[in-house]
Design an enzyme around this catalytic site. Sequence first.
Site, PDB file in Angstrom:
ATOM      1  N   ASN A   1       1.046  -1.055   0.067  1.00 34.83           N
ATOM      2  CA  ASN A   1      -0.144   0.101   0.001  1.00 34.83           C
ATOM      3  C   ASN A   1       0.928   1.118   0.117  1.00 34.83           C
ATOM      4  O   ASN A   1       1.429   1.698   0.984  1.00 34.83           O
ATOM      5  CB  ASN A   1      -0.906  -0.093   1.362  1.00 34.83           C
TER       6      ASN A   1
ATOM      7  N   LYS B   1       0.090   4.153  -0.228  1.00 32.20           N
ATOM      8  CA  LYS B   1      -0.641   5.421   0.245  1.00 32.20           C
ATOM      9  C   LYS B   1      -0.309   6.679  -0.442  1.00 32.20           C
ATOM     10  O   LYS B   1      -0.514   6.302  -1.691  1.00 32.20           O
ATOM     11  CB  LYS B   1       0.006   5.718   1.591  1.00 32.20           C
TER      12      LYS B   1
ATOM     13  N   HIS C   1      -9.421   1.576   5.114  1.00 33.53           N
ATOM     14  CA  HIS C   1      -8.031   1.829   5.900  1.00 33.53           C
ATOM     15  C   HIS C   1      -8.455   2.447   6.923  1.00 33.53           C
ATOM     16  O   HIS C   1      -9.241   3.389   6.946  1.00 33.53           O
ATOM     17  CB  HIS C   1      -7.105   2.250   4.680  1.00 33.53           C
TER      18      HIS C   1
ATOM     19  N   GLY D   1       2.683   2.624  10.649  1.00 35.00           N
ATOM     20  CA  GLY D   1       3.395   3.617  10.605  1.00 35.00           C
ATOM     21  C   GLY D   1       4.215   4.249  11.693  1.00 35.00           C
ATOM     22  O   GLY D   1       4.792   5.241  11.955  1.00 35.00           O
TER      23      GLY D   1
ATOM     24  N   GLY E   1       4.919   1.453   4.517  1.00 37.71           N
ATOM     25  CA  GLY E   1       6.476   2.115   4.326  1.00 37.71           C
ATOM     26  C   GLY E   1       7.329   1.193   3.689  1.00 37.71           C
ATOM     27  O   GLY E   1       7.893   1.564   2.786  1.00 37.71           O
TER      28      GLY E   1
HETATM   29  P1  13P Z   1       3.141   0.794   7.588  1.00 38.29           P
HETATM   30  O1  13P Z   1       3.744  -0.614   6.963  1.00 38.29           O
HETATM   31  O2  13P Z   1       3.834   1.984   7.149  1.00 38.29           O
HETATM   32  O3  13P Z   1       3.124   0.646   9.108  1.00 38.29           O
HETATM   33  O4  13P Z   1       1.741   0.998   7.102  1.00 38.29           O
HETATM   34  C1  13P Z   1       0.672  -0.053   7.132  1.00 38.29           C
HETATM   35  C2  13P Z   1      -0.552  -0.105   6.522  1.00 38.29           C
HETATM   36  O5  13P Z   1      -1.195   1.039   6.965  1.00 38.29           O
HETATM   37  C3  13P Z   1      -0.684  -0.717   5.379  1.00 38.29           C
HETATM   38  O6  13P Z   1      -1.949  -0.676   4.815  1.00 38.29           O
END
Ligand code: 13P
Length: 258
Positions: free
Chosen positions: A9, A11, A94, A170, A232
């Site tokens: 993801n 984002k 999400h 995150g 990430g």
């Molecule tokens: P991180 O791996 O950055 O913690 O994010 C997880 C996430 O929200 C995947 O959808």
Amino acid sequence: MRVSLIAGNWKMNTTVAEAVTLVSEMRLGLDEIDNVDKVLCPPFISLAAVRELIKGSSIKLGAQNLYFEEQGAYTGEISPLMLADLCQFVIIGHSERRQYFNETGKIINKKVQAALRVGLKPILCIGESLKENEAGKTGEVVTEQLRSSLAGINELDGLIVAYEPVWAIGTGRAATGKQANETIGLIRHNITELYDKEIARDLRILYGGSVTSANAAEFISQPEIDGALVGGASLKAKEFLSIVTQTSAMRGHFSHID
Ligand code: 13P
């Protein structure tokens, strides 16, 4: 038989040019691994470019959101029909959408229905906040989120669930494999109650929240966990490739429940 799935993801990261570079860096490595489903979820505007780059490969494509109406006067929204043309998966519910864009269980339920209607595979995200976790409400919260998201849905065709504890997203503070396995076991139990044993046995449930190449094995090795939704670490080609490679080596094709 549940095949492992690792989804990235991205984002709200990468321009189209950066998305192209990132995919170019991992395309060959990912394509070679054929016993794990690999799904890239770039921003909407990069879907078409990424789709071209992965054409003919075993890499699959997903969006990060959708609107539940098929077309019309909804400025700025993207419809299930538009996505069905471009990709196979779509992330729904999400925690960032619940938190920053006020998506409720009702909205998420409509989105899941809309995705299934056009043959998109929803990756439905559920997970508790830190406060809820500390109050011992994890089970209650994920159960409620799961039930409201799936209300009125009789067929789960291709649906995937991602358990993402909000406090682990995150933050660099991942859940432990044991914690995640326990909650995912509970989610599966709920699916048995809502549907039946076979549907629960076949449903893929991922863990998400600070997954990296350093801790992926801890999750993948758990019997209830079928893969990961990676944030990430999916923006770094080497990291993402390493997570997929480890998954392939550890699990590949597998079946947890007889
Ligand atoms: P991180 O791996 O950055 O913690 O994010 C997880 C996430 O929200 C995947 O959808």
